[in-house]
Design a protein around this motif. Structure first.
Motif, PDB file in Angstrom:
ATOM      1  N   PRO A   1      -4.469  97.353  -8.181  1.00  0.00           N
ATOM      2  CA  PRO A   1      -4.902  96.167  -8.929  1.00  0.00           C
ATOM      3  C   PRO A   1      -6.383  95.864  -8.763  1.00  0.00           C
ATOM      4  O   PRO A   1      -6.946  96.014  -7.678  1.00  0.00           O
ATOM      5  CB  PRO A   1      -4.040  95.043  -8.340  1.00  0.00           C
ATOM      6  CG  PRO A   1      -3.592  95.545  -7.006  1.00  0.00           C
ATOM      7  CD  PRO A   1      -3.471  97.029  -7.143  1.00  0.00           C
TER       8      PRO A   1
ATOM      9  N   VAL B   1      -7.091  90.562  -7.126  1.00  0.00           N
ATOM     10  CA  VAL B   1      -6.213  90.277  -5.989  1.00  0.00           C
ATOM     11  C   VAL B   1      -6.455  88.851  -5.507  1.00  0.00           C
ATOM     12  O   VAL B   1      -7.417  88.194  -5.907  1.00  0.00           O
ATOM     13  CB  VAL B   1      -6.434  91.276  -4.832  1.00  0.00           C
ATOM     14  CG1 VAL B   1      -6.194  92.711  -5.292  1.00  0.00           C
ATOM     15  CG2 VAL B   1      -7.829  91.124  -4.229  1.00  0.00           C
TER      16      VAL B   1
ATOM     17  N   GLY C   1      -2.056  92.339  -5.926  1.00  0.00           N
ATOM     18  CA  GLY C   1      -2.263  92.042  -7.336  1.00  0.00           C
ATOM     19  C   GLY C   1      -1.719  90.698  -7.798  1.00  0.00           C
ATOM     20  O   GLY C   1      -0.630  90.284  -7.402  1.00  0.00           O
TER      21      GLY C   1
END
Length: 331
Positions: A129, A132, A276
Motif C-alpha cells: 500500500p 498507510v 493500508g
C-alpha cells in the motif's frame, strides 16, 4: 555474478550488518534479512545487493505472463544519485535473469516526476500500500490512550471484566489460532487468503527471531481474535489479523489492537504502522470500514511513492497490453 554489473548480487541472506545499514537509512521491514529469510524458506529466488548509498533485496517472480524482479518497499537509497545507481544494477540483474521488468516501491527521497524521467511506469496494480496509517509512540502513554476513541479506551481498560485476555507469543505452534480466525474472515468476506503453509512458515521463521509477535485474544479461554505483527527496531507493522464474528460483541480485536500499540511503546518502538487504509475522500472504498476501525485508535496518514515498474525488455509493453486487456474482461 552478473556479467553486466560491477557489483556482485548474492542469493544468500546476508548477516546482521545488512539490517544495521537498512534501518540506519530508515528502510522498511520488507527489505530486512528477516523478510528475506522468510522468502528463502518459501523457496523463492532472492538477490541482495548494495552500493554507494543504496541497498536492495529483490525477489525473482515467474508467472505464465512474465518474469520480473520485485523489490518490496525498495530499493532503499539515500538520494536521487544513489537511487539511479541502484536501478542501473537492478536492470542489469533483471536482464541476466531473463526478467522483462523490475517492479519496485522506491524507498528514497525522490519524486514521482523523478521516476517518470527515469522511464518508470506506474504499476497497473498496487502491491504494497502507498497510503498507510501510523501512530507516534514517542508521545506520553496517556496521550496515546486519549487519542483512541472513548469506546476503545473503555474496552481496553475493562477487558478483564469482559472475560477477555490478550497473550503475546513467540511460539510458532500458536499460529493455529491465527489460522482459525483468518479462515473465518476469508469465508465471511469472500476473499482468498494465502495457504496455511505460508503463515506456518512465517511463524516458524519470524517468531523465534523476535522479528514478529503473535497476539491471541481469548474470551473465557477460547481464542476469538488473533494477529501477527512484524517488529523492527523502531517500527511495529500489523501483518495479518482477524476476529471471530460470533464474539464481536466483546470487541476482542479492539482490545488486542490497543494492547499491541502499548506493547510496542514498551518495547521502545517509535511507530505503530497499521498498513493500508482507504483515502479519506473515498467513502465507498473497499477498505473504508476497516479504515474507520484503524482510525479509532488515532494516527496520521503517510503517503509512499507507490508501486512502479521499470521496463528492461521490449516485451514489457506487450505484457502491459495483455494485462490491461485481461483486467478489462474481469470487471
Amino acid at each position: 555474478m552478473s556479467q553486466h554489473s560491477p557489483i556482485a548480487w548474492s542469493d544468500e541472506v546476508p548477516g546482521r550488518s545488512w539490517d544495521d545499514d537498512l534501518f540506519a537509512r530508515g528502510g522498511h521491514f520488507l527489505q530486512s534479512t528477516h523478510w528475506g529469510a522468510f522468502n528463502q524458506q518459501l523457496g523463492r529466488k532472492l538477490f541482495f545487493g548494495q552500493g554507494p548509498g543504496w541497498q536492495c533485496f529483490a525477489i525473482l517472480e515467474r508467472s505464465n505472463k512474465a518474469t520480473r524482479l520485485y523489490c518490496p518497499y525498495g530499493p532503499v537509497a539515500e538520494n536521487l544519485v544513489s537511487y539511479q545507481l541502484a536501478i542501473v544494477e537492478l536492470k542489469a540483474l533483471a536482464q541476466d535473469q531473463g526478467a522483462i521488468f523490475v517492479r519496485m516501491e522506491p524507498w528514497a527521497p525522490v519524486t514521482k516526476a523523478d521516476l517518470q524521467q527515469l522511464r518508470h511506469r506506474p504499476a497497473l496494480k498496487e502491491i504494497q500500500p502507498s497510503l498507510v496509517l501510523q501512530q507516534d509512540l514517542t508521545k506520553p502513554r496517556d496521550q496515546i490512550l486519549r487519542e483512541m476513541s472513548k469506546n476503545n479506551r473503555q474496552r481496553y481498560r475493562n477487558a478483564a471484566k469482559a472475560g477477555v485476555r490478550i497473550e503475546a507469543s513467540h511460539d510458532p505452534g500458536d499460529v493455529d489460532a491465527l489460522l482459525m480466525v483468518l479462515h473465518e474472515v476469508a469465508a465471511h468476506n469472500h476473499i482468498v487468503q494465502h495457504p496455511d503453509d505460508y503463515f506456518r512458515t512465517m511463524a516458524q521463521v519470524l517468531l523465534p527471531r523476535d522479528a514478529a509477535t503473535l497476539y491471541i485474544a481469548r474470551h473465557h479461554d477460547e481464542p476469538v481474535s488473533a494477529a501477527i505483527v512484524f517488529d523492527g527496531p523502531t517500527t511495529r507493522h500489523v501483518g495479518h489479523s482477524g476476529s471471530m464474528h460470533a464474539h464481536r460483541y466483546v470487541h476482542p480485536g479492539a482490545i488486542m489492537r490497543a494492547t499491541m500499540v502499548l506493547d510496542a511503546q514498551d518495547r521502545g518502538q517509535k511507530i505503530f504502522d497499521s498498513l493500508g487504509v482507504a483515502p479519506p475522500d473515498e467513502p465507498e472504498h473497499a477498505w473504508a470500514g476497516l479504515t474507520r476501525f484503524k482510525l479509532s485508535f488515532g494516527g496520521d496518514y503517510r503517503h509512499y511513492l507507490g508501486t512502479w515498474e521499470l521496463p528492461v525488455s521490449p516485451l514489457y509493453h506487450a505484457y502491459r497490453s495483455v494485462y490491461l486487456a485481461y483486467s478489462a474482461t474481469r470487471r
